[in-house]
Design an enzyme around this catalytic site. Sequence first.
Site, PDB file in Angstrom:
ATOM      1  N   ARG A   1     -25.171-105.541  57.763  1.00 21.25           N
ATOM      2  CA  ARG A   1     -25.837-106.431  58.520  1.00 21.25           C
ATOM      3  C   ARG A   1     -25.654-106.348  59.996  1.00 21.25           C
ATOM      4  NH1 ARG A   1     -24.784-111.113  58.286  1.00 21.25           N
ATOM      5  NH2 ARG A   1     -23.030-111.288  56.742  1.00 21.25           N
TER       6      ARG A   1
ATOM      7  N   LYS B   1     -30.835-112.233  52.019  1.00 17.08           N
ATOM      8  CA  LYS B   1     -30.409-113.193  53.265  1.00 17.08           C
ATOM      9  C   LYS B   1     -31.805-113.672  53.720  1.00 17.08           C
ATOM     10  CE  LYS B   1     -26.254-112.197  52.018  1.00 17.08           C
ATOM     11  NZ  LYS B   1     -25.307-113.048  51.583  1.00 17.08           N
TER      12      LYS B   1
ATOM     13  N   HIS C   1     -25.445-120.083  50.695  1.00 20.97           N
ATOM     14  CA  HIS C   1     -24.463-119.106  50.462  1.00 20.97           C
ATOM     15  C   HIS C   1     -23.263-119.262  49.537  1.00 20.97           C
ATOM     16  CE1 HIS C   1     -22.176-115.525  52.602  1.00 20.97           C
ATOM     17  NE2 HIS C   1     -22.826-114.956  51.520  1.00 20.97           N
TER      18      HIS C   1
ATOM     19  N   SER D   1     -19.066-113.888  54.041  1.00 18.22           N
ATOM     20  CA  SER D   1     -19.066-112.508  53.719  1.00 18.22           C
ATOM     21  C   SER D   1     -17.895-112.051  53.415  1.00 18.22           C
ATOM     22  CB  SER D   1     -20.026-111.890  54.768  1.00 18.22           C
ATOM     23  OG  SER D   1     -21.270-112.395  54.753  1.00 18.22           O
TER      24      SER D   1
ATOM     25  N   CYS E   1     -15.257-112.763  51.475  1.00 20.88           N
ATOM     26  CA  CYS E   1     -14.296-113.572  51.660  1.00 20.88           C
ATOM     27  C   CYS E   1     -14.000-114.300  50.018  1.00 20.88           C
ATOM     28  CB  CYS E   1     -14.546-114.879  52.336  1.00 20.88           C
ATOM     29  SG  CYS E   1     -14.380-114.476  54.132  1.00 20.88           S
TER      30      CYS E   1
HETATM   31  P1  GTP Z   1     -20.368-110.734  50.139  1.00 19.31           P
HETATM   32  O1  GTP Z   1     -20.998-110.054  49.157  1.00 19.31           O
HETATM   33  O2  GTP Z   1     -20.274-110.121  51.271  1.00 19.31           O
HETATM   34  O3  GTP Z   1     -20.937-112.170  50.573  1.00 19.31           O
HETATM   35  O4  GTP Z   1     -18.692-111.089  49.717  1.00 19.31           O
HETATM   36  P2  GTP Z   1     -18.019-112.219  48.748  1.00 19.31           P
HETATM   37  O5  GTP Z   1     -17.705-113.465  49.404  1.00 19.31           O
HETATM   38  O6  GTP Z   1     -18.469-111.968  47.523  1.00 19.31           O
HETATM   39  O7  GTP Z   1     -16.358-111.214  48.566  1.00 19.31           O
HETATM   40  P3  GTP Z   1     -15.738-110.438  47.486  1.00 19.31           P
HETATM   41  O8  GTP Z   1     -15.495-111.217  46.095  1.00 19.31           O
HETATM   42  O9  GTP Z   1     -16.549-109.195  47.229  1.00 19.31           O
HETATM   43  O10 GTP Z   1     -14.252-110.039  48.071  1.00 19.31           O
HETATM   44  C1  GTP Z   1     -14.461-109.369  49.134  1.00 19.31           C
HETATM   45  C2  GTP Z   1     -12.770-108.952  49.336  1.00 19.31           C
HETATM   46  O11 GTP Z   1     -11.984-110.338  49.265  1.00 19.31           O
HETATM   47  C3  GTP Z   1     -12.434-107.794  48.318  1.00 19.31           C
HETATM   48  O12 GTP Z   1     -11.761-106.868  48.862  1.00 19.31           O
HETATM   49  C4  GTP Z   1     -11.338-108.644  47.495  1.00 19.31           C
HETATM   50  O13 GTP Z   1     -10.741-107.845  46.733  1.00 19.31           O
HETATM   51  C5  GTP Z   1     -10.915-109.785  48.479  1.00 19.31           C
HETATM   52  N1  GTP Z   1     -10.568-110.955  47.636  1.00 19.31           N
HETATM   53  C6  GTP Z   1     -11.305-111.760  46.916  1.00 19.31           C
HETATM   54  N2  GTP Z   1     -10.614-112.811  46.298  1.00 19.31           N
HETATM   55  C7  GTP Z   1      -9.502-112.796  46.826  1.00 19.31           C
HETATM   56  C8  GTP Z   1      -8.316-113.691  46.476  1.00 19.31           C
HETATM   57  O14 GTP Z   1      -8.054-114.533  46.008  1.00 19.31           O
HETATM   58  N3  GTP Z   1      -7.100-113.388  47.264  1.00 19.31           N
HETATM   59  C9  GTP Z   1      -7.169-112.120  48.165  1.00 19.31           C
HETATM   60  N4  GTP Z   1      -6.020-111.954  48.839  1.00 19.31           N
HETATM   61  N5  GTP Z   1      -8.217-111.157  48.311  1.00 19.31           N
HETATM   62  C10 GTP Z   1      -9.257-111.616  47.698  1.00 19.31           C
HETATM   63  C1  SPV Z   2     -23.009-110.686  52.971  1.00 15.70           C
HETATM   64  O1  SPV Z   2     -22.887-110.014  53.930  1.00 15.70           O
HETATM   65  O2  SPV Z   2     -22.936-111.803  52.822  1.00 15.70           O
HETATM   66  C2  SPV Z   2     -23.689-110.055  51.781  1.00 15.70           C
HETATM   67  C3  SPV Z   2     -23.834-108.717  51.874  1.00 15.70           C
HETATM   68  O3  SPV Z   2     -23.784-110.392  50.687  1.00 15.70           O
HETATM   69  S1  SPV Z   2     -25.461-108.438  52.484  1.00 15.70           S
HETATM   70  O4  SPV Z   2     -26.588-108.435  51.552  1.00 15.70           O
HETATM   71  O5  SPV Z   2     -25.877-106.924  53.230  1.00 15.70           O
HETATM   72  O6  SPV Z   2     -26.006-109.545  53.370  1.00 15.70           O
HETATM   73 MN    MN Z   3     -22.972-112.375  50.685  1.00 10.84          MN
END
Ligand code: GTP
Ligand code: SPV
Ligand code: MN
Length: 651
Positions: free
Chosen positions: A74, A225, A245, A267, A269
């Site tokens: 983004r 988004k 979100h 994002s 996280c």
């Molecule tokens: P968006 O799609 O961008 O909104 O991201 P999201 O919030 O869905 O994040 P996602 O679950 O894809 O996790 C992103 C990164 O955080 C990955 O590399 C995971 O391995 C890491 N991660 C997720 N949960 C944990 C956790 O409980 N502990 C740690 N240390 N890392 C984590």
């Molecule tokens: C985020 O950045 O929170 C995402 C990926 O879920 S995107 O759809 O590119 O915004």
């Molecule tokens: Mn997201």
Amino acid sequence: MAKTPKFKNTKVQAWVDQWNKICTPEKIVVVTGTKEEHTAICEMMVKKGQFIKLDQKKRPGCYLARSHESDVARVEGRTFICSKNEIDAGPTNHWRDPVAMKKEMLRKYKGCMAGRTMYVIPFAMGPIGNPITQYGIEVTDSPYVVVNMNIMTRTGDAVMKHLDKGGDFVPCIHSVGAPLKKGQKDVAWPCAKKIDDKYITQFPEDGEIWSFGSGYGGNALLGKKCFALRIASKLAKDQGWMAEHMLILTLTSPEKKQYHVTAAFPSACGKTNLAMMLPKLPGWKLETIGDDIAWLKPGADGRLYAINPENGFFGVAPGTSQFSNPNALLSCRKNTIFTNVVLTPDGDIWWEDMGIDAPEEGVDWKGNPCYRCVDDKRRMGPKPGMTKKEVKELGYVAAHKNSRFTAPAVNCPVLDKAGFNGKFNGKPTGVPIDAILFGGRRPSTIPLVNEAKSWTHGVFMGSAAGSEVTAAVISDQIGQVRRDPMAMLPFFGYNVCDYFQHWLEMERTSVDPTKLPKIYFVNWFRKTAAGEFMWPGFGDNSRVLKWICDRIDGKVEANATAIGNLPYAKDISLENNDSEDPNFRVNEKFLQELVTVDVEGWKKEIATIGASYDEYDKKASKDTTVVNPAARRVPAALRGILAQVTAELGK
Ligand code: GTP
Ligand code: SPV
Ligand code: MN
């Protein structure tokens, strides 16, 4: 010029006709949403070198795309909220005058689809026919967008049928901004290469979305988004509901009691991970309803009911492994589009921290060869014979940090099918929410879990959320902590202060405020001075979810501190905490620290929360349409909690 097809819905007719005249595509295709059509578009992209077909035995229906280097995430700096008055976009958004912006963008759109096909995608955000569902039409010149929208939203004839009956929709226009001259060969990832030529523009007052120049993720898949958060948040404020979100999950205890939880983390996280987590605690079952966006509506009983408006997962690839998120890996076994990951010689994919050995040789996200490191089978470098250290020093990764998979939700082995279809007890209400979590990547200070003392305190907690900036956005601030209220900073469709007020209103206008979800702030990302995670995360997060359920049921006491109700360490279950690897085991000394208030750290934290409020108030006064520039817009109730926490920390 292409001939505009005939549509029964006059607003659809006008929208498509208008953009046909402006963008002058070679032809127009109305997306019907069949499997055959989807496959044909994918195959057409393979022929044009825009998709790589993966090994169909290993990954049936799967393809790989590589984006242009300028188009990997983004672009917040080029994301605009266009309201008549600047104050209504607020201090956190890039505001532009809507009339001026439309004029500027129309110049860009002029002839921008020359030599290309214009696709008309009818899509639904939510199960078709559900009373909470909203509809959209995305006009785009990107076949990549079409096939990704097919996965991420419900598309095609079923939606058009609904619109034929006169249903309303959010009109969206998208172009990659790369017209083709006669006979000019297309590139693998067409887009406007200069960041300043990209525009992700929302007109919340007209309910329109105009996107130009980018083909990636949330910039281009406009249901996500742009619609489900930015436009929907404004609709929600006007109509008394919430667009957030947030992931949505269903948790079942060993006693078979069901809980529904939403969680807002910024994002990258951990939403996708928590949404499909495999609980370490024996007897607990977790099911997925959504991993990124929740729409919540107050029910007649005072509870908040949620649906997931999406139809698939656009998940972060790196870090997704058999250990961290096996259900995500299983979700992308078939009919998935991978973007910017490594291609292996046997037609499969790989990324960093996938938990499996890298191939000896592969092709990285830029299309260049990459090689397994000599001293680490799970790392790749740009030259043969490199060490892990050398690769790290180069800052090289073989899969882009924001590389993603687009996987159909139905692939998820733990999908809560009823909840995903917007149903609860057979009614199309969405699921009643028991707890709302906020969180972020905070290496220090913020405890493992903290319970709000009231709804207002919970709103305060959300308003104070923050995180290290991740690769999900193109930014020079990756790794720095920034405030990200409710994980919505990049996604507010209106003034952040009015958004806080709207959260407070949800309680004031509730028919039974005692039925609102309890609010928690969690942090899986605390680190030691040496930079090691203090909490194993992932499946071990079920220990925290159990404590939350125990609190909801009034089964455990909490430690009432200045910052909120913290668990007593003894109440965090350590059942099944016997992993051989200390990284995947709860360390009891750390746990004690994670549930203790770091008073000095919190004094600083509170000061920066106050500073963020001051900043919001200060910036508001720039708008010349504001009668009283000194007027404070951050709700007094939140200032009240800030003062209260400050006072108690000083005791
Ligand atoms: P968006 O799609 O961008 O909104 O991201 P999201 O919030 O869905 O994040 P996602 O679950 O894809 O996790 C992103 C990164 O955080 C990955 O590399 C995971 O391995 C890491 N991660 C997720 N949960 C944990 C956790 O409980 N502990 C740690 N240390 N890392 C984590
Ligand atoms: C985020 O950045 O929170 C995402 C990926 O879920 S995107 O759809 O590119 O915004
Ligand atoms: Mn997201």
